[in-house]
Enzyme design. Structure first.
Site, PDB file in Angstrom:
ATOM      1  N   SER A 185       0.791  -1.230   0.000  1.00 21.13           N
ATOM      2  CA  SER A 185       0.000   0.000   0.000  1.00 21.13           C
ATOM      3  C   SER A 185       0.822   1.278   0.000  1.00 21.13           C
ATOM      4  O   SER A 185       0.338   2.320  -0.409  1.00 21.13           O
ATOM      5  CB  SER A 185      -0.925  -0.003   1.209  1.00 21.13           C
ATOM      6  OG  SER A 185      -0.179  -0.114   2.394  1.00 21.13           O
ATOM      7  N   HIS A 213      -5.462  -3.856  -1.212  1.00 17.56           N
ATOM      8  CA  HIS A 213      -5.325  -2.800  -2.229  1.00 17.56           C
ATOM      9  C   HIS A 213      -5.389  -3.343  -3.651  1.00 17.56           C
ATOM     10  O   HIS A 213      -5.202  -2.589  -4.606  1.00 17.56           O
ATOM     11  CB  HIS A 213      -4.020  -2.021  -2.021  1.00 17.56           C
ATOM     12  CG  HIS A 213      -4.105  -1.050  -0.890  1.00 17.56           C
ATOM     13  ND1 HIS A 213      -4.587   0.238  -1.036  1.00 17.56           N
ATOM     14  CD2 HIS A 213      -3.817  -1.182   0.423  1.00 17.56           C
ATOM     15  CE1 HIS A 213      -4.576   0.856   0.123  1.00 17.56           C
ATOM     16  NE2 HIS A 213      -4.105   0.013   1.037  1.00 17.56           N
ATOM     17  N   LYS A 243     -12.127  -0.718   0.948  1.00 14.47           N
ATOM     18  CA  LYS A 243     -11.339   0.132   0.040  1.00 14.47           C
ATOM     19  C   LYS A 243     -12.075   0.258  -1.298  1.00 14.47           C
ATOM     20  O   LYS A 243     -13.073   0.944  -1.357  1.00 14.47           O
ATOM     21  CB  LYS A 243      -9.919  -0.393  -0.054  1.00 14.47           C
ATOM     22  CG  LYS A 243      -9.221  -0.109   1.286  1.00 14.47           C
ATOM     23  CD  LYS A 243      -7.837  -0.595   1.413  1.00 14.47           C
ATOM     24  CE  LYS A 243      -7.301  -0.127   2.775  1.00 14.47           C
ATOM     25  NZ  LYS A 243      -6.475  -1.110   3.436  1.00 14.47           N
TER      26      LYS A 243
HETATM   27  C1  LIG Z   1      -6.342  -1.468   4.776  1.00 13.88           C
HETATM   28  C2  LIG Z   1      -5.720  -2.788   4.919  1.00 13.88           C
HETATM   29  C3  LIG Z   1      -6.219  -3.729   5.809  1.00 13.88           C
HETATM   30  C4  LIG Z   1      -7.343  -3.400   6.751  1.00 13.88           C
HETATM   31  O1  LIG Z   1      -8.582  -3.362   6.102  1.00 13.88           O
HETATM   32  P1  LIG Z   1      -9.798  -2.638   6.817  1.00 13.88           P
HETATM   33  O2  LIG Z   1     -10.983  -3.217   6.149  1.00 13.88           O
HETATM   34  O3  LIG Z   1      -9.653  -1.180   6.576  1.00 13.88           O
HETATM   35  O4  LIG Z   1      -9.726  -2.970   8.263  1.00 13.88           O
HETATM   36  C5  LIG Z   1      -5.632  -4.972   5.860  1.00 13.88           C
HETATM   37  N1  LIG Z   1      -4.594  -5.280   5.074  1.00 13.88           N
HETATM   38  C6  LIG Z   1      -4.071  -4.400   4.203  1.00 13.88           C
HETATM   39  C7  LIG Z   1      -2.920  -4.802   3.348  1.00 13.88           C
HETATM   40  C8  LIG Z   1      -4.610  -3.121   4.097  1.00 13.88           C
HETATM   41  O5  LIG Z   1      -4.095  -2.246   3.255  1.00 13.88           O
END
Ligand SMILES: *Cc1c(COP(=O)(O)O)cnc(C)c1O
Length: 396
Positions: A185, A213, A243
């Site tokens: 990310s 992502h 996301k």
């Molecule tokens: C954002 C993210 C998460 C967490 O996801 P949420 O649904 O926001 O709790 C987990 N793993 C990665 C790689 C992320 O970028």
């Protein structure tokens, strides 16, 4: 407050502020769309994970409201008692279809999904090979499992192979897992999944890909595992619904037996209330939109490519992203924060990201273009980048 706690907080907060590492949180005063309002000011938003613009989609808002009218605002219980609504079942069927697997299980968030799923399968007699740049929720999930954590150098397949071989040959572990982000990310690079699968097959490793992502973004929207055609080879296809999917939640897609096990052994499924009806209904519909059309996905990539080309042309160090994620790597934490602050004053919201989210000295402003941005917004943002970048001596 206890004197010890008071002293601890005073000292450590001051320390963070002195180092430029204290993050101020800005409330957004409206939808988290391509433009946002913060402190009464309208800004071009380059900081959300709302890749496809679905968080503010009118049709999804309507579907969420309908579900609230029919089911109420809360699910009422944990999944394993009677919080599993037919809506959750539909969501999980849709997730399995989306990911090309036999089954799927959903959780309240991606973070809590990593807490849940890793520790449901791995224990103190196991080992986990973890990419050095994996997300915090993976790191915490691994720690919770009590398995031996063996970090390997970021996307370094030789290092991974050597460490995996050593772990298997040591005879110390019952099970060995390899775990990686699908898309990293902070830099936007993609995990080398074909090589990871090859190593996993050679050494009989469990494979776990966190594609938070990637889903909605890579593989024509279906994610990084699909991008490489490895749906049959990855044991845990984990992802988030918060996301690109635009709502909230997390999930694992995989074989039926794995999902059956997670439903009886993952603690947030057993001990934390199920996601609300409105969210679940909106999520299921959002997945259908991603399955049905690549229009938003295509627009996202077009915008990402446009922004990357423009910032590079201006002279910024945008790293080696392979996805729409576009970092501007600045280095020094204080300069990074100053840059972000000046962008804000000029009308761009692009948050500075510093240690501990990235390594010390690798401060950056990370840009997240979305399908909802127009060319005009991106042009305006880039002209502000040029102005502020020159003013602070980041570009010439
Ligand atoms: C954002 C993210 C998460 C967490 O996801 P949420 O649904 O926001 O709790 C987990 N793993 C990665 C790689 C992320 O970028």
């Amino acid at each position: 407050m206890s004197n010890v706690l008071d002293a601890f907080l005073q000292e450590n907060l001051q320390d963070l502020r002195d180092q430029g590492l204290y993050n101020e949180v800005d409330p957004v005063e409206g939808p988290n769309g391509a433009k946002i309002q913060v402190r009464g000011k309208e800004l071009i938003n380059l900081s959300s994970n709302n890749y496809l613009g679905l968080a503010t989609n009118e049709e999804l808002k309507r579907i969420a409201k309908e579900a609230i009218d029919k089911y109420g605002v809360g699910a009422g219980a944990v999944r394993s008692i009677n919080g599993t609504l037919d809506l959750h079942v539909k969501l999980e069927e849709k997730l399995a279809e989306f990911k090309g697997t036999e089954a799927a299980i959903s959780f309240q968030s991606g973070f809590n999904c990593n807490m849940a799923a890793i520790s449901a399968v791995m224990d103190k007699n196991d080992a986990i090979l973890s990419d050095q740049l994996n997300h915090a929720s993976i790191i915490d999930g691994c720690r919770l499992s009590k398995a031996k954590i063996i970090a390997f150098k970021h996307s370094d397949m030789e290092d991974l192979h050597a460490k995996a071989k050593a772990a298997q040959e040591s005879g110390l572990y019952n099970k060995v897992m390899i775990i990686t982000d699908g898309v990293f990310s902070m830099d936007g690079d993609i995990a080398k999944l074909p090589e990871i699968v090859k190593i996993a097959k050679e050494l009989d490793l469990i494979t776990y890909v966190d594609d938070a992502h990637g889903s909605g973004v890579t593989g024509k929207g279906k994610g990084t595992v699909k991008h490489f055609g490895l749906e049959k080879d990855i044991d845990f296809q984990m992802g988030t619904l918060s996301k690109a999917v635009g709502v909230v939640g997390g999930y694992v897609a995989g074989k039926q037996s794995l999902i059956d096990w997670l439903k009886v052994r993952s603690r947030p499924f057993l001990f934390s209330t199920a996601v609300t009806p409105g969210d679940v209904a909106a999520t299921t519909a959002a997945l259908q939109m991603i399955i049905d059309s690549t229009e938003l996905h295509d627009k996202l990539w077009e915008n990402g490519d446009y922004l990357k080309a423009g910032l590079k042309e201006l002279g910024f160090n945008i790293g080696a992203s392979e996805t729409p994620i576009t970092p501007c790597i600045i280095g020094d934490e204080k300069l990074t924060q100053e840059f972000s602050k000046r962008l804000f004053e000029e009308g761009v919201y692009a948050k500075s990201i510093v240690f501990p989210t990235v390594q010390k000295g690798a401060g950056r402003v990370r840009n997240m273009p979305t399908a909802a941005h127009t060319k005009e917004m991106l042009d305006e943002a880039m002209s502000i980048y040029g102005k502020v970048g020159k003013e602070l001596g980041i570009i010439k």
